[in-house]
Write an enzyme that holds these catalytic residues in place. Structure first.
Site, PDB file in Angstrom:
ATOM      1  N   LEU A 163      30.923 -76.476  87.686  1.00  0.00           N
ATOM      2  CA  LEU A 163      30.474 -77.860  87.767  1.00  0.00           C
ATOM      3  C   LEU A 163      28.951 -77.821  87.723  1.00  0.00           C
ATOM      4  CD1 LEU A 163      32.663 -79.631  90.513  1.00  0.00           C
ATOM      5  CD2 LEU A 163      32.753 -79.951  88.034  1.00  0.00           C
ATOM      6  N   ASP A 164      28.353 -78.699  86.921  1.00  0.00           N
ATOM      7  CA  ASP A 164      26.905 -78.724  86.795  1.00  0.00           C
ATOM      8  C   ASP A 164      26.237 -78.992  88.146  1.00  0.00           C
ATOM      9  OD1 ASP A 164      27.193 -78.358  84.077  1.00  0.00           O
ATOM     10  OD2 ASP A 164      27.158 -80.512  83.648  1.00  0.00           O
ATOM     11  N   TYR A 165      24.970 -78.645  88.236  1.00  0.00           N
ATOM     12  CA  TYR A 165      24.165 -78.873  89.440  1.00  0.00           C
ATOM     13  C   TYR A 165      24.256 -80.330  89.896  1.00  0.00           C
ATOM     14  CZ  TYR A 165      19.896 -78.953  92.332  1.00  0.00           C
ATOM     15  OH  TYR A 165      18.990 -79.094  93.344  1.00  0.00           O
ATOM     16  N   THR A 191      26.662 -82.480  89.146  1.00  0.00           N
ATOM     17  CA  THR A 191      28.038 -82.971  89.159  1.00  0.00           C
ATOM     18  C   THR A 191      28.708 -82.573  90.465  1.00  0.00           C
ATOM     19  OG1 THR A 191      28.183 -82.794  86.758  1.00  0.00           O
ATOM     20  CG2 THR A 191      30.259 -82.949  87.957  1.00  0.00           C
TER      21      THR A 191
END
Length: 252
Positions: free
Chosen positions: A101-103, A105
């Site tokens: 999961l992105d930073y 997100t």
């Protein structure tokens, strides 16, 4: 007797694909002999070392974390930012994120030390569905959501069909929250899809993987998966899914 890369993955060394790369690089020894053949079979009780260190057959852990925004999905960060391991109080075993999961997100993130399980859920051929709530600027209407559902062209190619529907729309029409289910795992895919239709994402939260949802798990908290949940996820990742588009384009 089992394939060496499978034994390594089950011991939590890494995913099966990464274990294969370690074998081919000549970094794995079985009973003192270097093995580079991917078809090599061994006994789990054999003396197996990776980079000179013996593998450990730890208990298998399957965790679900409600990842907060602003946390790195990584085992470490040279910049000293918070990582997901910071939220796993009481877990002594080293576990790895299943996918990323992105930073920026938040939401449902699985972690495990079972490389076989991780590979089952992340391999591109398995198309395990992942559902997100994307809060976007403005309100995308019918034709734009149809594009997302049918597949939209990005710089790395067309996306697969998706399931898209309204979740909420602000009274002033300044933003909307869209539920979108995708079956791929490209880098920042959901954000790029909405940017492509002119509605940038301001908040992104993953709420479901397969049939597993966040339910009432609080942000920053984790729990162990039940045996039934583990089995359901394994089943979800072991068979191909019928990927079809679904869209409810009309504004609520």
């Amino acid at each position: 007797m089992e394939r060496l890369q499978k034994i390594m993955a089950q011991a939590g060394v890494a995913s099966r694909r990464k274990c294969e790369a370690l074998i081919q690089a000549g970094k794995v020894q079985v009973n003192g002999e270097t093995v580079t053949e991917l078809g090599f079979k061994a006994d789990p009780k054999d003396d197996i070392t990776v980079g000179g260190k013996p593998i450990k057959h730890e208990r298998k852990l399957y965790l679900m974390l409600n990842k907060p925004k602003g946390v790195i999905t990584s085992a470490s960060d040279p910049q000293g930012r918070k990582i997901v391991a910071d939220y796993l109080k009481g877990i002594k075993e080293r576990v790895y994120p299943v996918g990323r999961l992105d930073y920026d997100t938040e939401g449902l993130l699985l972690l495990t030390n079972d490389g076989e399980f991780a590979n089952l859920l992340t391999h591109p051929s398995h198309h395990v569905p992942r559902t997100y709530l994307a809060t976007v600027r403005g309100v995308p209407h019918g034709s734009k959501l149809e594009k997302l559902a049918a597949g939209i062209k990005l710089e790395d190619g067309m996306t697969a069909p998706a399931e898209v529907e309204y979740h909420d729309v602000s009274p002033d029409d300044k933003h909307a929250t869209i539920a979108i289910t995708i079956h791929e795992g490209r880098n920042r895919q959901v954000r790029r899809m909405f940017e492509a239709i002119g509605h940038p994402v301001s908040r992104l939260k993953r709420v479901r993987i397969g049939d597993l949802g966040l339910a009432n798990l609080q942000r920053g908290k984790f729990r162990h998966l039940t045996p039934q949940e583990i089995k359901a996820l394994q089943s979800s990742g072991s068979k191909p899914h019928n990927v079809h588009k679904k869209v409810r384009p009309d504004k609520p």
